[in-house]
Write an enzyme that holds these catalytic residues in place. Structure first.
Site, PDB file in Angstrom:
ATOM      1  CG  ASP A   1     -17.788 -14.801 -41.324  1.00 53.90           C
ATOM      2  OD1 ASP A   1     -17.458 -15.724 -40.567  1.00 53.90           O
ATOM      3  OD2 ASP A   1     -18.969 -14.542 -41.601  1.00 53.90           O
TER       4      ASP A   1
ATOM      5  CB  THR B   1     -21.515 -18.469 -42.233  1.00 51.89           C
ATOM      6  OG1 THR B   1     -21.001 -19.733 -41.838  1.00 51.89           O
ATOM      7  CG2 THR B   1     -22.998 -18.585 -42.521  1.00 51.89           C
TER       8      THR B   1
ATOM      9  CE  LYS C   1     -32.874 -24.381 -33.426  1.00 48.92           C
ATOM     10  NZ  LYS C   1     -33.737 -24.053 -34.542  1.00 48.92           N
TER      11      LYS C   1
ATOM     12  N   GLY D   1     -16.707 -19.439 -36.904  1.00 45.75           N
ATOM     13  CA  GLY D   1     -17.168 -20.126 -35.702  1.00 45.75           C
ATOM     14  C   GLY D   1     -17.591 -21.554 -35.964  1.00 45.75           C
ATOM     15  CG  ASP D   2     -19.573 -23.026 -39.555  1.00 48.27           C
ATOM     16  OD1 ASP D   2     -20.377 -22.686 -38.673  1.00 48.27           O
ATOM     17  OD2 ASP D   2     -19.847 -23.043 -40.762  1.00 48.27           O
TER      18      ASP D   2
ATOM     19  NE  ARG E   1     -16.476 -26.373 -33.217  1.00 45.19           N
ATOM     20  CZ  ARG E   1     -17.736 -26.728 -33.417  1.00 45.19           C
ATOM     21  NH1 ARG E   1     -18.663 -25.786 -33.551  1.00 45.19           N
ATOM     22  NH2 ARG E   1     -18.076 -27.986 -33.494  1.00 45.19           N
TER      23      ARG E   1
ATOM     24  CG  ASP F   1     -22.140 -12.084 -43.472  1.00 50.90           C
ATOM     25  OD1 ASP F   1     -21.302 -12.623 -42.719  1.00 50.90           O
ATOM     26  OD2 ASP F   1     -23.255 -12.582 -43.716  1.00 50.90           O
TER      27      ASP F   1
ATOM     28  CG  ASN G   1     -20.128 -13.251 -36.332  1.00 49.66           C
ATOM     29  OD1 ASN G   1     -20.597 -12.573 -37.247  1.00 49.66           O
ATOM     30  ND2 ASN G   1     -19.779 -14.504 -36.507  1.00 49.66           N
TER      31      ASN G   1
END
Length: 1111
Positions: A412, A414, A560, A672-673, A782, A809, A812
């Site tokens: 991952d 983040t 947001k 997912g970024d 993504r 971490d 997800n």
């Protein structure tokens, strides 16, 4: 029908049709005419995590142990020895089997006893229950569904509860769920609006209501229910219940004096915590698979030996007839039931005689090696993190050696590669950039309406909690000049960073009080907004919204979210300016969010309320209905601006990734970024280098070309450069061309989707895999959590079947951690779900380097030697017995004494190999960390391949032949002793056994590189123990034995000079080929590991010469 039969009938129907449970609060029947009162049966609140009871422990444990093939095989051999006349005593098979079964049973029984103790302490803890208007103390296991419970601050919830009222006037309470998901942040839970005003036990006890909810299910973050409140004879008032109303068992009440009237909905083993007890699927290592394959080979060898000896026995009994005719005469002319039984009995007897070739004690030794070896990870001080105050954890020891076989690492981004410690950098409003400083903000234009709305949006659109207490959980925080000040807590670090960033820009979020959010604007004026609805964030929408009402009565919706989820829903605003700034920030590696709003008329607000209320009250498909309602409400936005938050790279993350590449592993980042942000992180972490040619397989590109054309074009590109598929140590030092692939979630879904366009376009999966094989690094952006697991599963199932490792971490990442061969969780700031579901947990990403390159390397080397050595020493042990049958007329006469047969694997040769498998270091720790390429020497299960296995087996056969025939030819002179006394068969067997024990032990000593005092003690102590045992066994007349065949045998053998000479000579000849082979291999084609060993030896000699040579 009687009432009891009605209950049984209802329960049967409920189980079959999955009728939602109906809970009667306080066990009160609803008012007359409301609905039929049908009492339901629910489990009590008893938690049972133990596996056995006092009554079923022995049969259940024995059943589970004898499901293992090796144990069942030795049980059959033991029964055969009891039933028929066999050459060896049943003790020789029964004692080792009894030892293995007993040790395993004691271990499992002790572990289950600890679970029983833990269950008792939980089930007997005191709980306060409201009954007839009074608080009554009872035990936890006596709680029933429908009981009203009172919980005080810092107490743990005894079951899953619905919050009815709280000591706080706004009906909220704060809870930590650290024991469930590891999140230490304070979460806010809400009471039912109609009951939040209850303050006393009498008020709570007067409540008439029922709760309808879904069937128990393990998802901690999902709950669908409805409460029906009866007031007099009116229609019941229905209110929706969600996860924000459900207090989970195991969570703890914080910063709330007490909560009244919490009603139990799920108890005992139906609570969400208990449903999450379910064990993960069993993972098997490559070493274990190799062991089973080797075991099958040796089982075939055993059967072959037994068949050969059975046939030759009958041939031996017809010496005057030709061999072919003797078989004919035996199995055809005299074919009868009696003869068949006799032949089968002889076959079983030979099976018993040779069964020691199957090493039953190997399984016990492997289990002990894995269990004890796992402590080296937890004891490693270099993997201890001072900030967290925690070190590495081992959740399963079954995969230790798999850490040394990893070929693909899926990580991952983040919180794994980055710190997940967010810092607000800037915001952009209509193209104007605001950068916070200690003195304020650097504004590029005058303030305008959009700027005020933007700052208000970020102060209102969040789930941040404001804490003003001087201490939280015993930790002093927020103290400034002796006065407690407020600080922010949230489950999302992004939200805290944004709210703190707004504070530095002049807009301060103060508190949520009486359902009103208060903010302090830059003019030091307090503004109040009524919080009407929160449209929570989810990973599918990738946005969150709030609906508020200003003091002037205006309805506002602030939203947001990710740019991909906001821009398509925007109808006005300076989109191009904001989009350009977002892309620029993403390239710099910053995390970006877009902010938008829209004003709601009264009719629009009422319509939104209608959609939300209707969706929240639904018991079936509530999530889908809420998603539809959100989709209707969150559209036609006015774009306000965007934010940029920095998530710094973790310490030594780049060094770790570079080392993994040098070790021959391929590293994939699954995040997912958005693509630009993730790509910037990949460059910073050295996943991509400046010479890396980036290949894009994204939605943007597939919109311009068909997916088929893009895949084949990329495939042609990578195949033109055969060097591109790996990154060697030399490549890291020079700018050689290699490929990096970037793929997004939408394109991945198209690639993995079954082909709809016919066979002419081929299989997209195979083409995609071929591209990935030729790329040194892959970035998947993504990604949804399920897609991460699909990627891991795809690589696992490829034709090479590589060993995969997943590290993350957050929650997800759990799916890919469970899917990979080895799952590693990082104890991060997104909770402990990943750490709880992983095989191993480490504090930081940098610790992965030592986990794999050092611990994984050592574990694999040690257990590979253990497995091969066990098979080797058992071949040495039993092959002389096979050869002996040719000299005793196939009479099934054992070569060794019963005591030697029994203790060979248990006592004489077990401890040295166990200790070797725990402490051996063929190269130093510093060398392994400095030269990651040494990891390649053990890749792809290289030490347990068939050629290596055959070498060890052949070495065992060679040594066995030397033992037997060396002793046999030395026995040609039968008057061996000085007094002319002849040696017998037991002396011959003892001589062979003595040479055997010394040879296999010295073979291990020659393989040992890392000598400590404990190695010397165990190796030489084992040999000394054998000698002392033999002296005692043959020097005393034991009264419990029916025979004394070993009396004085060992002493007689040692009194003979030729016997001493033969022992030394045979040991030397047996060990010589292995020594010569090692010398030649090191001289002619040394491995990288062997070169490193030579280099270390030279450095050590130079060091000794410099510092220890007398002047």
């Amino acid at each position: 029908i009687t009432r009891g039969h009605q209950n049984k009938l209802f329960l049967t129907l409920q189980n079959r049709t999955r009728i939602p449970p109906c809970v009667y609060i306080g066990h009160k029947e609803p008012p007359p005419g409301a609905e039929a009162y049908i009492p339901q049966r629910y489990p009590d609140n008893r938690i049972v995590s133990s596996k056995y009871t006092f009554w079923n422990f022995i049969p259940k444990n024995l059943f589970e142990q004898f499901r293992r093939i090796a144990n069942f095989y030795f049980l059959v051999i033991f029964l055969v020895q009891l039933i028929i006349d066999t050459p060896t005593s049943p003790v020789t098979s029964g004692l080792p089997l009894f030892f293995v079964i007993t040790v395993t049973a004691i271990k499992q029984g002790y572990e289950d006893w600890l679970r029983h103790k833990a269950d008792c302490s939980i089930n007997e803890c005191p709980v306060d229950v409201v009954q007839q208007g009074k608080v009554v103390r009872t035990q936890s296991h006596k709680l029933r569904v429908g009981d009203v419970v009172m919980v005080r601050e810092d107490e743990t919830f005894p079951c899953d509860l619905i919050l009815l009222s709280s000591s706080r006037h706004d009906g909220t309470c704060y809870v930590t769920t650290a024991s469930l998901d590891g999140e230490s942040s304070h979460k806010t839970y809400y009471a039912v609006p109609d009951t939040m005003a209850f303050r006393t036990e009498q008020e709570v006890d007067s409540l008439h209501a029922t709760i309808e909810c879904e069937q128990p299910q393990p998802d901690l973050y999902k709950f669908v229910g409805r409460i029906n409140i009866y007031k007099d004879k009116e229609e019941p008032v229905a209110r929706p219940l969600g996860a924000e109303n459900l207090l989970l068992r195991g969570a703890t009440l914080k910063n709330t004096q007490h909560i009244y009237g919490t009603v139990a909905v799920y108890t005992g083993m139906e609570t969400k915590m208990a449903l999450n007890y379910q064990s993960k699927s069993q993972k098997r290592s490559a070493v274990e698979k190799s062991m089973n394959a080797f075991l099958i080979v040796y089982l075939c060898i055993l059967i072959s030996k037994a068949v050969i000896n059975t046939v030759l026995k009958y041939a031996w009994q017809c010496p005057n007839i030709s061999f072919t005719y003797s078989l004919y005469c035996t199995f055809l002319d005299t074919f009868s039931l009696l003869q068949v039984i006799r032949a089968f009995t002889d076959f079983l007897a030979f099976m018993v005689l040779f069964n020691y070739i199957i090493p039953v004690s190997m399984y016990v030794t492997v289990e002990m090696q894995k269990f004890l070896g796992s402590y080296f990870i937890t004891w490693d001080e270099e993997m201890f993190d001072e900030e967290l105050g925690e070190g590495a954890q081992v959740n399963t020891s079954d995969l230790n050696e798999e850490l040394g076989q990893v070929e693909y690492v899926f990580t991952d981004k983040t919180g794994t590669l980055t710190e997940n410690n967010m810092e607000f950098i800037e915001c952009c409003v209509d193209g104007n950039v605001y950068i916070p400083h200690s003195s304020g903000a650097e504004e590029t234009d005058e303030s305008c309406e959009h700027e005020d709305l933007f700052f208000r949006a970020l102060c209102l659109c969040h789930t941040v909690q404001v804490k003003e207490e001087e201490t939280v959980d015993g930790i002093k925080r927020g103290i400034h000049q002796g006065r407690p000040t407020s600080f922010y807590i949230s489950s999302s670090p992004d939200e805290v960073a944004l709210v703190e960033g707004m504070k530095r820009l002049g807009y301060t979020y103060l508190r949520l009080k009486d359902n009103h959010m208060e903010i302090l604007n830059k003019d030091d004026e307090i503004e109040r907004f009524e919080l009407l609805h929160v449209l929570n964030f989810d990973s599918v929408r990738r946005r969150m919204s709030v609906i508020v009402k200003s003091s002037s009565g205006e309805y506002l919706l602030f939203c947001k979210g990710a740019d991909s989820s906001i821009f398509p829903r925007v109808v006005s605003g300076k989109v191009e300016q904001v989009k350009a700034r977002v892309e620029q920030n993403a390239v710099e590696g910053l995390r970006t969010l877009c902010v938008a709003y829209k004003r709601l008329s009264t009719s629009e607000y009422e319509e939104a309320c209608h959609h939300l209320t209707e969706a929240k009250l639904a018991l079936q498909d509530r999530e889908q209905r809420l998603a539809q309602a959100y989709d209707i409400i969150e559209r036609d936005f006015v774009l306000l601006g965007a934010t940029a938050v920095e998530d710094r790279l973790q310490e030594k993350a780049a060094d770790t990734i570079e080392s993994l590449h040098k070790a021959g592993m391929k590293v994939w980042v699954l995040t997912g970024d958005k693509m630009e942000t993730a790509a910037a992180t990949c460059y910073a972490s050295k996943l991509f280098r400046r010479s890396t040619q980036i290949l894009e397989l994204t939605k943007k590109r597939t919109e311009e070309q068909s997916l088929h054309d893009v895949l084949f074009e990329l495939n042609r590109t990578v195949l033109r450069q055969p060097h591109g598929h790996t990154r060697t140590e030399q490549d890291s030092n020079f700018d050689c061309l290699d490929f990096g692939l970037i793929i997004d979630g939408a394109t991945l879904s198209a690639v993995l989707k079954p082909n709809q366009e016919g066979a002419a376009h081929g299989n997209y999966r195979e083409i995609f895999l071929e591209i990935c094989r030729n790329c040194s690094a892959v970035l998947c952006c993504r990604m949804a959590p399920l897609q991460k697991a699909q990627i891991v599963k795809l690589i696992k199932a490829s034709k090479e079947h590589p060993i995969t490792l997943a590290i993350g971490d957050g929650a997800n990442d759990v799916s890919m951690i469970l899917e990979a061969h080895v799952g590693i969780g990082i104890m991060g700031k997104e909770g402990r779900q990943a750490a709880r579901n992983s095989d191993y947990a480490i504090p930081k990403f940098k610790h992965l380097k030592k986990m794999l390159l050092v611990h994984g390397h050592y574990y694999y080397i040690r257990i590979a030697e253990l497995v091969q050595y066990f098979f080797y020493k058992n071949v040495c042990f039993i092959f002389p017995q096979f050869l002996y049958q040719f000299f005793c007329g196939f009479s099934q006469q054992p070569l060794y004494d019963t005591a030697y047969l029994t203790l060979y694997n248990i006592s004489f040769t077990s401890l040295p190999i166990l200790l070797y498998s725990l402490v051996e270091q063929h190269v130093t720790i510093e060398t392994l960390k400095r030269e990651p390429s040494l990891y390649r020497d053990i890749a792809k299960n290289s030490l347990l391949r068939w050629p290596v296995f055959l070498y060890w087996t052949c070495l065992g056969v060679f040594d066995a032949v030397i033992f037997f025939f060396g002793a046999y030819f030395l026995f040609d002179n039968t008057t061996f002793t000085s007094n002319g006394q002849m040696f017998g068969n037991w002396t011959f067997g003892t001589l062979v056994f003595t040479v055997l024990v010394f040879t296999v032990t010295l073979k291990l000593a020659l393989d040992t590189h890392h000598w400590t005092w404990i190695n010397h003690f165990v190796i030489w102590g084992s040999l000394l123990f054998y000698v002392i045992f033999s002296l005692l066994w043959g020097g005393i007349i034991w009264p419990f034995l029916n025979y004394q065949r070993m009396y004085y045998v060992f002493m007689q053998m040692l009194s003979s000079g030729p016997a001493w000479l033969s022992i030394i000579l045979l040991i030397t000849v047996s060990l010589l080929p292995d020594v010569i082979k090692k010398v030649l291999c090191r001289a002619m084609c040394p491995t990288a590991t062997e070169r490193a060993q030579v280099g270390f030896a030279l450095k050590w000699r130079l060091y000794k010469a410099a510092f220890f040579t007398p002047k």
